[in-house]
Motif scaffolding. Sequence first.
Motif, short mmCIF file in Angstrom:
data_model
loop_
_atom_site.label_atom_id
_atom_site.label_comp_id
_atom_site.label_asym_id
_atom_site.label_seq_id
_atom_site.Cartn_x
_atom_site.Cartn_y
_atom_site.Cartn_z
N ASP A 13 0.80 -1.22 0.00
CA ASP A 13 0.02 0.02 0.06
C ASP A 13 0.80 0.93 0.34
OD1 ASP A 13 -1.99 -1.33 -0.13
OD2 ASP A 13 -2.70 -0.89 2.52
N THR A 23 -5.48 3.75 -1.88
CA THR A 23 -4.91 2.01 -1.19
C THR A 23 -6.60 1.46 -0.66
OG1 THR A 23 -3.72 2.52 -0.16
CG2 THR A 23 -2.48 2.00 -1.83
N GLU A 24 -7.30 2.56 -0.54
CA GLU A 24 -8.40 2.13 0.15
C GLU A 24 -9.74 1.25 -0.30
OE1 GLU A 24 -10.24 6.31 0.75
OE2 GLU A 24 -8.88 6.90 2.23
N GLU A 25 -9.72 0.78 0.29
CA GLU A 25 -11.56 -0.15 -0.03
C GLU A 25 -12.16 0.92 -0.05
OE1 GLU A 25 -11.06 -3.75 0.53
OE2 GLU A 25 -9.61 -3.07 0.74
N SER A 27 -15.79 2.17 -1.27
CA SER A 27 -17.01 2.00 -0.65
C SER A 27 -18.23 3.42 -0.95
CB SER A 27 -16.39 2.14 1.07
OG SER A 27 -16.36 4.05 1.03
#
Length: 58
Positions: A13, A23-25, A27
Motif C-alpha cells: 500500500d 489504496t483504500e477499500e 465504498s
Amino acid sequence: MATAEHSTDELFDEFLENRGHATEEPSWEESYNKKQCPDCGGLHENAATECSVCGWRP
C-alpha cells in the motif's frame, strides 16, 4: 529490507500511495443524504447494496 513492524500489505500500500494510487477499500460516497456510486456517480437510497446504473458493489 522490510521490518517486522510492517506487513506485506502495508508495504505494498505504501509503495502504491507513493506513486499516486489510492489504496483504500472502495465504498459508497455520500451526496444529498443518498449513497453515491464511486464508479459512475449514480445516486441511490441508503438501503442500496448494488449500483443499479453500473452494477458496482462494495
